[in-house]
Design a protein around this motif. Structure first.
Motif, mmCIF file in Angstrom:
data_model
loop_
_atom_site.group_PDB
_atom_site.id
_atom_site.type_symbol
_atom_site.label_atom_id
_atom_site.label_comp_id
_atom_site.label_asym_id
_atom_site.label_seq_id
_atom_site.Cartn_x
_atom_site.Cartn_y
_atom_site.Cartn_z
ATOM 1 N N GLY A 196 0.778 -1.226 0.000
ATOM 2 C CA GLY A 196 0.000 0.000 0.000
ATOM 3 C C GLY A 196 0.810 1.277 0.000
ATOM 4 O O GLY A 196 0.247 2.368 0.145
ATOM 5 N N ALA A 197 2.129 1.180 -0.164
ATOM 6 C CA ALA A 197 2.967 2.381 -0.160
ATOM 7 C C ALA A 197 2.765 3.180 -1.448
ATOM 8 O O ALA A 197 2.402 2.631 -2.494
ATOM 9 N N SER A 198 3.013 4.478 -1.354
ATOM 10 C CA SER A 198 2.878 5.367 -2.513
ATOM 11 C C SER A 198 4.123 6.242 -2.594
ATOM 12 O O SER A 198 4.443 6.973 -1.654
ATOM 13 N N VAL A 199 4.819 6.157 -3.752
ATOM 14 C CA VAL A 199 6.059 6.898 -3.957
ATOM 15 C C VAL A 199 5.894 7.756 -5.208
ATOM 16 O O VAL A 199 5.669 7.225 -6.306
ATOM 17 N N ALA A 200 6.005 9.063 -5.045
ATOM 18 C CA ALA A 200 5.797 9.959 -6.181
ATOM 19 C C ALA A 200 6.960 9.929 -7.159
ATOM 20 O O ALA A 200 6.786 10.234 -8.339
ATOM 21 N N GLY A 201 8.140 9.578 -6.694
ATOM 22 C CA GLY A 201 9.301 9.478 -7.570
ATOM 23 C C GLY A 201 9.622 8.037 -7.894
ATOM 24 O O GLY A 201 8.745 7.252 -8.238
ATOM 25 N N SER A 202 10.892 7.674 -7.763
ATOM 26 C CA SER A 202 11.343 6.314 -8.067
ATOM 27 C C SER A 202 11.775 5.603 -6.789
ATOM 28 O O SER A 202 12.084 6.229 -5.772
ATOM 29 N N VAL A 203 11.800 4.275 -6.879
ATOM 30 C CA VAL A 203 12.302 3.430 -5.794
ATOM 31 C C VAL A 203 13.617 2.823 -6.266
ATOM 32 O O VAL A 203 13.657 2.117 -7.275
ATOM 33 N N ASP A 204 14.702 3.102 -5.550
ATOM 34 C CA ASP A 204 16.035 2.635 -5.937
ATOM 35 C C ASP A 204 16.547 1.655 -4.888
ATOM 36 O O ASP A 204 16.915 2.049 -3.775
ATOM 37 N N GLU A 216 10.203 -17.636 2.538
ATOM 38 C CA GLU A 216 9.772 -16.474 3.306
ATOM 39 C C GLU A 216 9.602 -15.260 2.396
ATOM 40 O O GLU A 216 10.059 -15.241 1.260
ATOM 41 N N VAL A 217 8.944 -14.239 2.917
ATOM 42 C CA VAL A 217 8.703 -13.012 2.160
ATOM 43 C C VAL A 217 9.942 -12.131 2.227
ATOM 44 O O VAL A 217 10.359 -11.721 3.306
ATOM 45 N N ALA A 218 10.523 -11.841 1.084
ATOM 46 C CA ALA A 218 11.649 -10.898 1.035
ATOM 47 C C ALA A 218 11.142 -9.473 0.851
ATOM 48 O O ALA A 218 11.551 -8.559 1.574
ATOM 49 N N VAL A 219 10.254 -9.274 -0.113
ATOM 50 C CA VAL A 219 9.655 -7.964 -0.357
ATOM 51 C C VAL A 219 8.165 -8.154 -0.575
ATOM 52 O O VAL A 219 7.754 -8.823 -1.527
ATOM 53 N N ASP A 220 7.358 -7.587 0.300
ATOM 54 C CA ASP A 220 5.901 -7.620 0.148
ATOM 55 C C ASP A 220 5.461 -6.230 -0.287
ATOM 56 O O ASP A 220 5.421 -5.303 0.514
ATOM 57 N N ALA A 221 5.171 -6.101 -1.596
ATOM 58 C CA ALA A 221 4.835 -4.791 -2.161
ATOM 59 C C ALA A 221 3.477 -4.838 -2.859
ATOM 60 O O ALA A 221 3.279 -4.232 -3.906
ATOM 61 N N GLU A 222 2.543 -5.546 -2.290
ATOM 62 C CA GLU A 222 1.202 -5.593 -2.873
ATOM 63 C C GLU A 222 0.578 -4.197 -2.866
ATOM 64 O O GLU A 222 0.702 -3.452 -1.890
ATOM 65 N N THR A 223 -0.052 -3.863 -3.977
ATOM 66 C CA THR A 223 -0.728 -2.578 -4.194
ATOM 67 C C THR A 223 0.215 -1.382 -4.047
ATOM 68 O O THR A 223 -0.227 -0.262 -3.812
ATOM 69 N N LEU A 224 1.508 -1.614 -4.201
ATOM 70 C CA LEU A 224 2.471 -0.512 -4.224
ATOM 71 C C LEU A 224 2.206 0.380 -5.435
ATOM 72 O O LEU A 224 1.903 -0.106 -6.525
ATOM 73 N N THR A 225 2.351 1.696 -5.259
ATOM 74 C CA THR A 225 2.209 2.652 -6.362
ATOM 75 C C THR A 225 3.505 3.441 -6.490
ATOM 76 O O THR A 225 3.945 4.093 -5.531
ATOM 77 N N VAL A 226 4.118 3.366 -7.670
ATOM 78 C CA VAL A 226 5.362 4.099 -7.941
ATOM 79 C C VAL A 226 5.155 4.896 -9.225
ATOM 80 O O VAL A 226 4.878 4.310 -10.282
ATOM 81 N N GLU A 227 5.287 6.197 -9.143
ATOM 82 C CA GLU A 227 5.079 7.036 -10.320
ATOM 83 C C GLU A 227 6.296 7.048 -11.243
ATOM 84 O O GLU A 227 6.188 7.395 -12.413
ATOM 85 N N GLY A 228 7.459 6.680 -10.733
ATOM 86 C CA GLY A 228 8.663 6.609 -11.549
ATOM 87 C C GLY A 228 9.070 5.173 -11.795
ATOM 88 O O GLY A 228 8.247 4.319 -12.117
ATOM 89 N N LEU A 243 4.251 -8.571 -5.757
ATOM 90 C CA LEU A 243 3.832 -7.297 -6.359
ATOM 91 C C LEU A 243 2.377 -7.340 -6.805
ATOM 92 O O LEU A 243 1.981 -6.580 -7.689
ATOM 93 N N ARG A 244 1.589 -8.211 -6.232
ATOM 94 C CA ARG A 244 0.199 -8.357 -6.690
ATOM 95 C C ARG A 244 -0.550 -7.029 -6.551
ATOM 96 O O ARG A 244 -0.560 -6.417 -5.490
ATOM 97 N N GLY A 245 -1.139 -6.597 -7.659
ATOM 98 C CA GLY A 245 -1.920 -5.367 -7.655
ATOM 99 C C GLY A 245 -1.092 -4.093 -7.655
ATOM 100 O O GLY A 245 -1.655 -3.001 -7.541
ATOM 101 N N ALA A 246 0.224 -4.196 -7.797
ATOM 102 C CA ALA A 246 1.069 -2.998 -7.792
ATOM 103 C C ALA A 246 0.921 -2.231 -9.105
ATOM 104 O O ALA A 246 0.553 -2.800 -10.139
#
Length: 488
Positions: A196-204, A216-228, A243-246
């Protein structure tokens, strides 16, 4: 707290605060704050003093107050829960004995660069500027769930270890970042949570080392929103990425990255929307690649990276690169864990057609029919083998022409040796075995031979066979030519 209760080190910090001056206890400047527990009273500051500074320290006219402290050992719990703090706060290369509590606090700016902390409790934190935790060492979880950061979040080179059982190491769920999330070289032993995180720029996250463990879960980014872009280049991930629904407007770049989760999914990107997905130049993925129901504009997928099992049902992509021979792409579709998936073949066919490679598109369609054949009952499989051998399911029109020529030769030889009897001897034209066979094979053109002669016995059955196969083969040739012309 009265000023006369303070140590000389605390008095130095107190006096510098009102003028926004730096206080640096480091000597030499590059010493390791991980050994800060051994630092003496000459560089020890109580958390209660820091709290009093930020909440009630006097201001000087014409000066901008700020806490700029480096190389200090901070004892006690720095509790700023629900606090509203205007001065900028920089506590770099410091050693914290206890977890700072910043739950629901509001700060103008917070810089913890190079500090060593047993963790951070800052859920729903609000930062009006930049939150910087570069090169920090956390011996416990970092809780930033629901935080609002107007500027950027920097965690480059940060190291997070030893979260409690069942708790994520880095909790960024439902965080809002007004700029970018920059964490190249991040080390995390445990889950990184971005749901559910929202990032207006990029994720590096380039060069990150994320070790959650197999299964195990390394990165759980379901419904993540990244504009970059979301960058995870040259990284090493043990566990699965979800990344389901990202929604990633730019590029999800996994180039040169090792994804390992043997026995389970390594990348779960189902039902997500991605501008460009890059899976290239890395080792073969260890685990399943799940792209079901995903929508990707540009899919940069090298066959060498594709794992032993994929899930591609309802995956939609506009462009597929690099341009590989159809045989190399078909090997990927044959690894689909759901068996025969017609949609996957249709998408690959469409991609080759957009490239203008009709030969590859026909190969994919032929492979689709062969894969479908295995799902049919015995009689369907039998008829499928006949279609495949004779005309390649209609995608080998030249093969049909070859069969026509072969039948023409066979029929011409047979009827040249055994002329059929004329129906009316006085009206029949001179018998020609080649044109008689053509009359039988070609369903539209007539040379006047078939209607004038009547074979008997086995030669009559031969004529029936030629008529039937002629219809089938001629129709196949015409269909193939029509398909080619219409595409051009």
């Amino acid at each position: 707290m009265e000023i006369d209760d303070m140590t000389p080190a605390e008095e130095r910090v107190w006096r510098a605060f009102a003028r926004g001056e730096d206080v640096d206890f480091r000597d030499p400047a590059d010493e390791d704050p991980a050994r800060g527990a051994d630092w003496g009273p000459e560089r020890t500051v109580r958390a209660a003093v820091v709290r009093a500074l930020l909440l009630s320290a006097p201001q000087e006219d014409g000066e901008t107050a700020a806490l700029r402290l480096a190389g200090a050992r901070i004892t006690g719990v720095l509790n700023l829960q629900y606090a509203d703090i205007d001065p900028a706060v920089r506590l770099s290369a410091c050693h914290f004995e206890h977890v700072p509590v910043l739950y629901a606090a509001r700060l103008r700016q917070l810089n913890l660069r190079g500090s060593v902390l047993p963790g951070l409790d800052a859920a729903t934190l609000r930062v009006d500027g930049v939150l910087r935790m570069s090169d920090c060492l956390f011996d416990g979880p970092v809780r930033l769930g629901g935080a609002q950061i107007s500027g950027a979040l920097f965690m480059d080179g940060a190291h997070i270890a030893n979260p409690p059982a069942g708790e994520a190491a880095l909790q960024l769920n439902h965080i809002t970042v007004g700029d970018g999330l920059s964490a190249p070289g991040l080390r995390a032993r445990g889950e990184v949570r971005l749901t559910g995180a929202s990032v207006a720029g990029s994720v590096d996250l380039n060069g990150a080392r994320l070790e959650a463990g197999a299964g195990e879960v390394a990165v759980d980014a379901e419904t993540l929103t990244v504009e970059g872009d979301a960058l995870l280049r040259e990284a090493d991930v043990l566990g699965w990425i979800g990344l389901r629904g990202a929604r990633i407007a730019g590029r999800l770049d996994l180039s040169h990255t090792r994804l390992a989760n043997p026995g389970d999914a390594a990348l779960r990107a189902s039902s997500c929307t991605i501008g460009e997905l890059w899976l290239r130049k890395g080792p073969r993925m260890e685990g399943t690649l799940n792209l079901r129901r995903a929508q990707v504009d540009v899919l940069f997928l090298e066959p060498e990276v594709v794992p032993e099992e994929v899930l591609l049902n309802s995956l939609v992509y506009t462009s597929l690169t690099p341009h590989e021979p159809a045989e190399r792409r078909l090997a990927m579709l044959e690894r689909d864990g759901e068996g025969y998936v017609p949609h996957a073949y249709q998408q690959l066919t469409a991609a080759y057609r957009r490239m203008g490679d009709d030969d590859a598109a026909r190969l994919v369609q032929l492979a689709k029919q062969r894969r479908r054949r295995a799902t049919l009952p015995w009689y369907g499989r039998l008829w499928g083998h006949v279609q495949d051998a004779t005309v390649g399911y209609g995608f080998r029109p030249l093969r049909a022409a070859g069969w026509l020529v072969s039948l023409l030769v066979a029929g011409s030889l047979a009827y040249a040796l055994h002329h059929p009897e004329p129906l009316k001897a006085d009206e029949a034209p001179q018998f020609n075995p080649v044109f008689y066979t053509l009359d039988l094979l070609l369903p539209v053109i007539s040379f006047g031979q078939e209607a004038a002669f009547a074979p008997t016995g086995g030669y009559q059955w031969l004529s029936y066979t030629l008529v039937l196969t002629g219809w089938i083969l001629a129709t196949t040739v015409v269909t193939g030519i029509t398909r080619t012309v219409s595409r051009q």
